[in-house]
Design a protein around this motif. Structure first.
Motif, PDB file in Angstrom:
ATOM      1  N   LEU A   6      85.487  63.663  41.244  1.00  0.00           N
ATOM      2  CA  LEU A   6      84.219  62.991  42.045  1.00  0.00           C
ATOM      3  C   LEU A   6      83.441  64.092  42.740  1.00  0.00           C
ATOM      4  O   LEU A   6      82.200  63.714  42.877  1.00  0.00           O
ATOM      5  CB  LEU A   6      84.954  61.900  42.810  1.00  0.00           C
ATOM      6  N   GLU A   9      80.901  65.456  40.307  1.00  0.00           N
ATOM      7  CA  GLU A   9      79.884  64.369  39.932  1.00  0.00           C
ATOM      8  C   GLU A   9      79.177  63.998  41.114  1.00  0.00           C
ATOM      9  O   GLU A   9      77.824  63.745  40.956  1.00  0.00           O
ATOM     10  CB  GLU A   9      80.676  63.163  39.410  1.00  0.00           C
ATOM     11  N   ASP A  10      79.573  64.180  42.388  1.00  0.00           N
ATOM     12  CA  ASP A  10      78.711  63.735  43.447  1.00  0.00           C
ATOM     13  C   ASP A  10      78.924  64.869  44.483  1.00  0.00           C
ATOM     14  O   ASP A  10      79.800  64.548  45.336  1.00  0.00           O
ATOM     15  CB  ASP A  10      78.995  62.301  43.998  1.00  0.00           C
ATOM     16  N   GLU A  31      86.336  53.374  50.624  1.00  0.00           N
ATOM     17  CA  GLU A  31      85.171  53.348  49.663  1.00  0.00           C
ATOM     18  C   GLU A  31      85.396  54.092  48.491  1.00  0.00           C
ATOM     19  O   GLU A  31      84.689  53.759  47.541  1.00  0.00           O
ATOM     20  CB  GLU A  31      84.072  54.098  50.797  1.00  0.00           C
ATOM     21  N   THR A  32      86.247  55.079  48.364  1.00  0.00           N
ATOM     22  CA  THR A  32      86.304  55.964  47.139  1.00  0.00           C
ATOM     23  C   THR A  32      87.409  55.477  46.336  1.00  0.00           C
ATOM     24  O   THR A  32      87.563  56.056  45.300  1.00  0.00           O
ATOM     25  CB  THR A  32      86.594  57.312  47.644  1.00  0.00           C
ATOM     26  N   ARG A  35      86.690  54.304  42.689  1.00  0.00           N
ATOM     27  CA  ARG A  35      86.334  55.636  41.756  1.00  0.00           C
ATOM     28  C   ARG A  35      87.334  56.537  41.642  1.00  0.00           C
ATOM     29  O   ARG A  35      87.460  57.180  40.488  1.00  0.00           O
ATOM     30  CB  ARG A  35      85.081  56.150  42.600  1.00  0.00           C
ATOM     31  N   ALA A  38      89.260  55.169  38.747  1.00  0.00           N
ATOM     32  CA  ALA A  38      88.795  55.033  37.550  1.00  0.00           C
ATOM     33  C   ALA A  38      88.939  56.345  36.808  1.00  0.00           C
ATOM     34  O   ALA A  38      88.819  56.550  35.673  1.00  0.00           O
ATOM     35  CB  ALA A  38      87.144  54.505  37.729  1.00  0.00           C
ATOM     36  N   VAL A  39      88.957  57.496  37.713  1.00  0.00           N
ATOM     37  CA  VAL A  39      89.149  58.859  37.257  1.00  0.00           C
ATOM     38  C   VAL A  39      90.456  58.921  36.938  1.00  0.00           C
ATOM     39  O   VAL A  39      90.687  59.536  35.469  1.00  0.00           O
ATOM     40  CB  VAL A  39      88.727  59.887  38.398  1.00  0.00           C
ATOM     41  N   ARG A  42      90.779  57.529  33.482  1.00  0.00           N
ATOM     42  CA  ARG A  42      90.166  58.171  32.466  1.00  0.00           C
ATOM     43  C   ARG A  42      90.911  59.607  31.969  1.00  0.00           C
ATOM     44  O   ARG A  42      90.914  59.873  30.870  1.00  0.00           O
ATOM     45  CB  ARG A  42      88.753  58.774  33.129  1.00  0.00           C
TER      46      ARG A  42
END
Length: 156
Positions: A6, A9-10, A31-32, A35, A38-39, A42
């Motif tokens: 992450l 990516e950000d 909040e994270t 995400r 999801a990683v 993946r």
């Protein structure tokens, strides 16, 4: 590992994390978390995360690291903690899972951090994965009866 992805990516998220006040940690986590999950999915680490979470390995990592003692350069040992003398199988099973989880995370990190997969990285990763596999073989030999009893109980 997922946070590293992450952060690549950000950049703003990485900056936020770097300057995160302790009071804001829970908010950042909340909040994270979607995400992060999801990683993990993946990289096929979502089940690994759930196993670690269920056994508190991700929380206890710092304590485990502090308890590791250097024997010789390049070799580490982990003294027994929270050991039930009447049930060594459960303790050693947890250690074996810990090493398997770390093997998977190490492999994932090697695929997401630019330029990390040097010859030395590959050699060390292969050695770690090999040691984890040998640990499982030892566990299977040492606790064959316990494993059979657990498998029988799982069937019932």
């Amino acid at each position: 590992m997922a946070l590293v992805v992450l952060f690549f990516e950000d950049n703003a998220l990485a900056e936020r994390w770097e300057h995160l006040a302790k009071a804001d940690a829970k908010k950042f986590f909340s909040e994270t978390q979607p995400r992060v999950k999801a990683v993990l999915k993946r990289y096929d680490l979502n089940n690994t995360y759930d196993i670690a979470s269920g056994s508190s390995q991700h929380v206890r990592m710092a304590g485990l690291v502090r308890s590791m003692m250097s024997n010789k350069p390049g070799q580490l040992s982990l003294p027994d903690q929270e050991f039930n003398i009447d049930d060594p199988y459960t303790f050693h099973l947890g250690i074996a899972h810990f090493h398997r989880i770390q093997s998977r995370i190490l492999g994932a990190l090697g695929s997401v951090i630019p330029d990390v997969r040097t010859d030395e990285w590959v050699q060390q990763e292969e050695a770690f994965v090999g040691n984890a596999a040998e640990l499982w073989k030892t566990l299977e030999r040492r606790y064959a009866k316990d494993i059979q009893e657990q498998a029988s109980a799982d069937i019932l």
